[in-house]
Scaffold this active site. Structure first.
Site, short mmCIF file in Angstrom:
data_model
loop_
_atom_site.label_atom_id
_atom_site.label_comp_id
_atom_site.label_asym_id
_atom_site.label_seq_id
_atom_site.Cartn_x
_atom_site.Cartn_y
_atom_site.Cartn_z
N ALA A 229 0.86 -1.02 -0.10
CA ALA A 229 -0.04 -0.15 -0.08
C ALA A 229 0.79 1.23 0.03
CB ALA A 229 -0.94 0.01 1.15
N GLY B 13 0.88 -4.94 0.83
CA GLY B 13 -0.39 -4.93 -0.09
C GLY B 13 -0.06 -5.71 -1.41
N GLU C 12 -0.59 -9.35 -0.62
CA GLU C 12 -1.88 -9.54 -0.20
C GLU C 12 -2.53 -9.36 -1.95
OE1 GLU C 12 -2.07 -6.00 2.41
OE2 GLU C 12 -3.39 -7.57 3.47
N GLU D 216 4.31 -5.20 7.60
CA GLU D 216 3.44 -4.32 7.98
C GLU D 216 3.91 -3.86 9.37
OE1 GLU D 216 2.20 -6.29 5.95
OE2 GLU D 216 0.77 -5.38 4.55
#
Ligand code: CAA
Length: 266
Positions: free
Chosen positions: A72, A117, A120, A140
């Site tokens: 992200a 992300g 993910e 993270e």
């Protein structure tokens, strides 16, 4: 727009050949980090793919040779609070769910860093083909956060609870050979070109079969994970609550200022 016209996007390149739509996430200067525009472009692209009879399968990759997606967008994350953090997580979860539930096979072609992300996103695809320089990981916790786009749920299902605990709590990077051994990658290829050939070959084998059977098979395999909504809700709630901590401010500021974080536990 007519359904057979390939749409254009600010952050994605779409190219269709022989019924296979290749989506390239195109922010190479930020290692293809997922900002809100990328997420909304991905959601629109999959809505178009779902409605387009001429698209039979999808391949997702990152622009350049260095990264699939480096996570992200940390600059965007750094401004979140508990409420907007939870919203961001729920929004990303919805986009990735739309990829996982796509009725056409979706292959992630992981060409370099797939962190946070990025891992993910790869996990929400049906199959992952990695290049030798691919690096997976959910770092993270080093930012004072947890994975917020379904990673705590999908990684656990794929590799089991013990390995997921190890990988999420250490945040360590996993190279392609280990990813293959863990079942995170289905296959590893020497170069991006070779990975693309392998993905095309695998999709070619899939597409010889009945499209309606493929769609139902995807649905059936996904439904083996029913009853999982609570896990996603918990992930989003906990992600949001972390966005209100001092450690989150410190973790994201440290990344942006290119220094090591000093966490206080508050
Ligand atoms: N968000 C925003 N920008 C990012 C980024 C990210 N996730 N990853 C890399 N970038 C930017 C860098 O800031 C840098 O920009 P500038 O040139 O403007 O400074 C550029 O991309 C190149 O990156 P680096 O200089 O850091 O490249 P490197 O080769 O030294 O390191 C890397 C590569 C190891 C992938 C490193 O960039 C890195 O650690 N990135 C962050 C990985 C990460 O922590 N991802 C998780 C994000 S949180 C998340 O994903 C939450 C969630 O689940 C929803």
């Amino acid at each position: 727009m007519p359904s057979n016209e390939t749409p254009t996007f600010e952050t994605l390149l779409l190219e269709t050949e022989a019924g296979i739509c290749t989506i390239t996430i195109n922010r190479p200067e930020k290692l293809n980090a997922l900002n809100q525009t990328v997420l909304s472009d991905l959601e629109s692209a999959f809505m178009w793919i779902d409605k387009s009879p001429e698209i039979k399968a999808v391949m997702i990759t990152g622009s350049g040779d260095k990264a699939f997606v480096a996570g992200a967008d940390i600059k965007e994350l750094s401004n979140l609070d508990a409420v907007t953090g939870r919203e961001l997580s729920v929004n990303g979860q919805r986009v990735f769910e739309s990829i996982e539930s796509c009725s056409k096979p979706v292959v992630a072609l992981v060409n370099g860093y797939a962190l946070g992300g990025g891992t993910e996103l790869a996990l929400s695809c049906h199959v992952r083909i990695a290049t030798e320089n691919a690096v997976f990981g959910l770092p993270e916790v080093s930012l004072g956060l947890i994975p917020g786009y379904g990673g705590t749920q999908r990684l656990t299902r794929l590799v089991g609870k013990g390995k997921a605990m190890e990988l999420v709590l250490t945040g360590r990077m996993v190279k392609a050979d280990e990813a293959l051994q863990l079942g995170i990658a289905n296959s590893v290829a020497g170069s991006k070109g070779e990975a693309m050939d392998r993905a095309n070959d695998m999709l070619g084998k899939m597409l010889k079969n009945s499209p309606v059977a493929l769609a139902r098979a995807i649905e059936a395999i996904n439904s083996s994970e029913q009853g999982s909504d609570e896990g996603y809700r918990a992930e989003a709630g906990l992600f949001g609550s972390l966005c209100a901590t001092e450690d989150f401010k410190e973790g994201t500021s440290a990344f942006l200022e290119k220094r090591k974080p000093s966490f206080s536990g508050k």
